[in-house]
Design a protein around this motif. Sequence first.
Motif, PDB file in Angstrom:
ATOM      1  N   THR A   1       0.839  -1.201   0.000  1.00 30.35           N
ATOM      2  CA  THR A   1       0.000   0.000   0.000  1.00 30.35           C
ATOM      3  C   THR A   1       0.873   1.249   0.000  1.00 30.35           C
ATOM      4  OG1 THR A   1      -1.436  -1.227   1.500  1.00 30.35           O
ATOM      5  CG2 THR A   1      -2.008   1.054   1.091  1.00 30.35           C
ATOM      6  N   VAL A   2       0.713   2.080  -1.028  1.00 23.56           N
ATOM      7  CA  VAL A   2       1.380   3.382  -1.049  1.00 23.56           C
ATOM      8  C   VAL A   2       0.288   4.440  -0.972  1.00 23.56           C
ATOM      9  CG1 VAL A   2       2.679   5.015  -2.460  1.00 23.56           C
ATOM     10  CG2 VAL A   2       3.458   2.657  -2.270  1.00 23.56           C
ATOM     11  N   ASP A   3       0.179   5.095   0.175  1.00 24.12           N
ATOM     12  CA  ASP A   3      -0.810   6.163   0.295  1.00 24.12           C
ATOM     13  C   ASP A   3      -0.100   7.519   0.269  1.00 24.12           C
ATOM     14  OD1 ASP A   3       0.309   6.457   2.790  1.00 24.12           O
ATOM     15  OD2 ASP A   3      -1.431   5.725   3.890  1.00 24.12           O
ATOM     16  N   SER A   4      -0.868   8.605   0.445  1.00 22.21           N
ATOM     17  CA  SER A   4      -0.268   9.927   0.239  1.00 22.21           C
ATOM     18  C   SER A   4       0.806  10.247   1.282  1.00 22.21           C
ATOM     19  CB  SER A   4      -1.346  11.015   0.200  1.00 22.21           C
ATOM     20  OG  SER A   4      -2.124  11.004   1.369  1.00 22.21           O
ATOM     21  N   PHE A   5       0.647   9.733   2.503  1.00 22.67           N
ATOM     22  CA  PHE A   5       1.674   9.996   3.521  1.00 22.67           C
ATOM     23  C   PHE A   5       2.987   9.317   3.153  1.00 22.67           C
ATOM     24  CE2 PHE A   5       4.100   8.819   7.257  1.00 22.67           C
ATOM     25  CZ  PHE A   5       4.245  10.044   7.869  1.00 22.67           C
TER      26      PHE A   5
ATOM     27  N   ARG B   1       4.580  11.065   0.175  1.00 22.58           N
ATOM     28  CA  ARG B   1       5.160  12.367   0.516  1.00 22.58           C
ATOM     29  C   ARG B   1       6.486  12.184   1.254  1.00 22.58           C
ATOM     30  NH1 ARG B   1       1.555  14.995   4.257  1.00 22.58           N
ATOM     31  NH2 ARG B   1       2.973  14.591   5.953  1.00 22.58           N
TER      32      ARG B   1
ATOM     33  N   LEU C   1      -4.517   7.586  -7.563  1.00 23.17           N
ATOM     34  CA  LEU C   1      -4.679   8.413  -6.358  1.00 23.17           C
ATOM     35  C   LEU C   1      -4.200   9.842  -6.631  1.00 23.17           C
ATOM     36  CD1 LEU C   1      -5.563   8.261  -3.375  1.00 23.17           C
ATOM     37  CD2 LEU C   1      -3.265   7.542  -2.786  1.00 23.17           C
ATOM     38  N   GLY C   2      -3.397  10.009  -7.686  1.00 26.82           N
ATOM     39  CA  GLY C   2      -2.925  11.345  -8.055  1.00 26.82           C
ATOM     40  C   GLY C   2      -1.546  11.662  -7.504  1.00 26.82           C
TER      41      GLY C   2
END
Lengths: 135, 124
Positions: free
Chosen positions: B54-58, B61, B93-94
């Motif tokens: 899982t690669v989320d925005s946190f 960044r 996700l952008g």
Amino acid sequence: MNMLCHGEMPIDTENDIVMARKSVREAAVSLGFGVTDVTRIVTAASELTRNIYVYAGSGIMRWQSINENNLGLELVFEDHGPGITDITLAMEPGYTTGKGLGMGLPGTKRLMDEMEIMSEIGKGTTICIRKWLRR
Amino acid sequence: MATVSVIKIRDILLVAVPSDPDDFTVSELQDQVLDALQRYNAKGLILDISTVETVDSFFARTISETVKMVALMGGLTVLSGMRACVAVTTVQLGLSFDKTLTALDVDRAMDMLSAAIDSMETGL
């Protein structure tokens, strides 16, 4: 409604974001979602549980399988935080009131099939997202 | 909390990012990497995310910031091993890893870094 799986967990600590990802992954895999959809759903859950932790401090995540013509997974994220002042603005890519990238809400919408946001200033926010199994 | 080991291979640091790190571990990873870069006088860094699901925005960044910080210290970073499902999700996700060098696996990342370090040392 065919309740294949359902559950809920509190979101109070940073570690609950990890636990939420695990629970959602298990639910999505058990419903038969493919690896890419599982990743989309888990990533969306990660964004929304972090929003609860960062902006509201605490809240709750619920998940349940849904069956309306097609099988799907519904996730609900509820908090009693400050609420979202302008939902249209919050859905704009790049807009953030915090330290984030401003990608969480618009990105989550792109990853899922359906997304509804209900928010009241000073009362809290409830976000419901759904993904349907394609057959 | 997951533990992160930084392995030094010649002038290059290799970090295997844990599969499902919490935010604290991701932030710690940044500190550890910068500390190791200074301590070992390394020239390159490979961040292997082949087990990351899982690669989320946190996460994105923090990794992007780390790449910029390493660059300020004169180091070059290659992000290696992103899974197909993660690549799809990251783009939708952008999120963007602008200006970040990427490789399919650690072998190719090593080749890229070795070549880049060699060309820097032979005076460009």
